[in-house]
Enzyme design. Structure first.
Site, PDB file in Angstrom:
ATOM      1  N   GLU A  95       0.819  -1.151  -0.239  1.00 33.86           N
ATOM      2  CA  GLU A  95      -0.091  -0.165  -0.111  1.00 33.86           C
ATOM      3  C   GLU A  95       0.757   1.373  -0.254  1.00 33.86           C
ATOM      4  O   GLU A  95       0.887   2.259  -0.316  1.00 33.86           O
ATOM      5  CB  GLU A  95      -1.158   0.190   1.100  1.00 33.86           C
ATOM      6  CG  GLU A  95      -2.125  -1.463   1.045  1.00 33.86           C
ATOM      7  CD  GLU A  95      -3.363  -0.630   0.130  1.00 33.86           C
ATOM      8  OE1 GLU A  95      -2.852   0.610  -0.484  1.00 33.86           O
ATOM      9  OE2 GLU A  95      -3.699  -2.086  -0.539  1.00 33.86           O
ATOM     10  N   GLU A 125      -2.448   9.040   0.053  1.00 34.78           N
ATOM     11  CA  GLU A 125      -2.439   9.411  -1.593  1.00 34.78           C
ATOM     12  C   GLU A 125      -2.275   9.815  -2.300  1.00 34.78           C
ATOM     13  O   GLU A 125      -2.514  11.450  -1.379  1.00 34.78           O
ATOM     14  CB  GLU A 125      -3.838   8.490  -1.785  1.00 34.78           C
ATOM     15  CG  GLU A 125      -3.815   8.610  -3.751  1.00 34.78           C
ATOM     16  CD  GLU A 125      -5.378   8.253  -2.984  1.00 34.78           C
ATOM     17  OE1 GLU A 125      -6.252   7.842  -4.029  1.00 34.78           O
ATOM     18  OE2 GLU A 125      -6.211   7.925  -1.963  1.00 34.78           O
TER      19      GLU A 125
END
Length: 295
Positions: free
Chosen positions: A112, A134
């Site tokens: 991730e 992100e």
């Protein structure tokens, strides 16, 4: 007690002894209460599985490189402090089970947050924990269908943050309640406090989400998984690393019958490397290519 403190030399010695005993007992009780409220009085087993040297010099070789936006964020100390809240993590089952679970968790969070690529120095599976947030999120990740329970606040974005890239208001809300911060009003805390960041990842790992996901990743990796009829119909019949991928991101990565999904393969690559470092085999059922995703 205040009267005795005004005339200390007039009090018999026995009173001082009683006072000392009372203070000691009170102090011990306070400490016990504090510890009990943090991981229910138990400490994590993680430090006996992953040492600080292994964490920094073997598993996450490049996490603090200048090229990594999260450099100096994901410290070993923060990882251990977060793990103390979940003492069953890395603490259930025998030696191999405990080590395999820790390897699985670290592999999933490494995928991730990876900064690696195919020809990266030291290989693509040495670049975990490179990102903490992100980049260029496509939306604010607010699911209006659950906004009555987990309201989205103006100007707030619930995009991926932290080791597990926690996303969506329906995850930030309960994660915040479990960890101890306001996940809906202050989601940015996950990218600003490394202990909170690791806690949200462990919360996601340890917490079942019934009715659709009645078992957690922890359950899967520690032998507690018992497939239901719905699981059998979806070919989710056997526990293994692949099932944790389904729980985390199965809607996008699983049931790919035409060939291996590169995202899944990346997760498996990290898992193989970490299992090797921890001296345990990877087990069976590594991918989720033939599993239907959870609804």
């Amino acid at each position: 007690m205040a009267g005795r403190r005004r005339r200390p030399f007039a009090a018999p010695v026995i009173n001082y002894l009683l006072l000392a005993l009372w203070l000691a007992a009170s102090s011990s009780f306070a400490v016990a209460v504090a510890v009990a409220g943090h991981g229910r009085g138990r400490r994590s087993h993680v430090s006996s599985i992953v040492t600080e040297e292994m964490y920094n010099k073997s598993l996450f070789i490049h996490k603090d490189d200048a090229a990594c936006p999260a450099r100096n964020f994901y410290t070993y100390a923060a990882f251990l402090r977060a793990a103390d809240q979940y003492p069953s993590f890395g603490g259930a089952g025998g030696r191999d089970t405990r080590r395999r679970e820790v390897a699985a968790f670290l592999a999933q969070v490494s995928h991730e947050t990876t900064g690696g690529w195919a020809t990266a120095p030291d290989g693509p599976y040495t670049w975990g924990l490179c990102f903490k947030e992100e980049l260029k999120p496509a939306s604010n990740y607010c699911d209006a269908a659950v906004a009555a329970r987990w309201p989205c606040f103006p100007g707030k974005s619930y995009h991926g943050r932290g080791p597990i890239q926690l996303s969506w208001n329906f995850n930030y809300g309960p994660a915040g309640e479990a960890v101890g911060f306001d996940g809906l009003r202050e989601p940015e805390v996950v990218a600003g406090d490394a202990v909170v960041a690791f806690k949200t990842a462990l919360w996601f790992w340890m917490t079942p989400r019934p009715p659709s996901k009645p078992y957690s990743c922890h359950d899967v990796m520690t032998g507690r998984y018992r497939p239901s009829r719905a699981d059998a119909a979806a070919n989710r019949t056997a526990a293994g690393f692949g099932l944790t991928t389904n729980i985390i991101n199965g809607g996008l990565e699983c049931n790919n019958r035409t060939g291996g999904d590169p995202r899944v393969e990346d997760r498996i690559g990290f898992f193989r490397r970490y299992c090797g470092a921890l001296g345990v085999d990877v087990g069976d059922n590594l991918d989720c290519a033939h599993q239907l995703p959870y609804s």
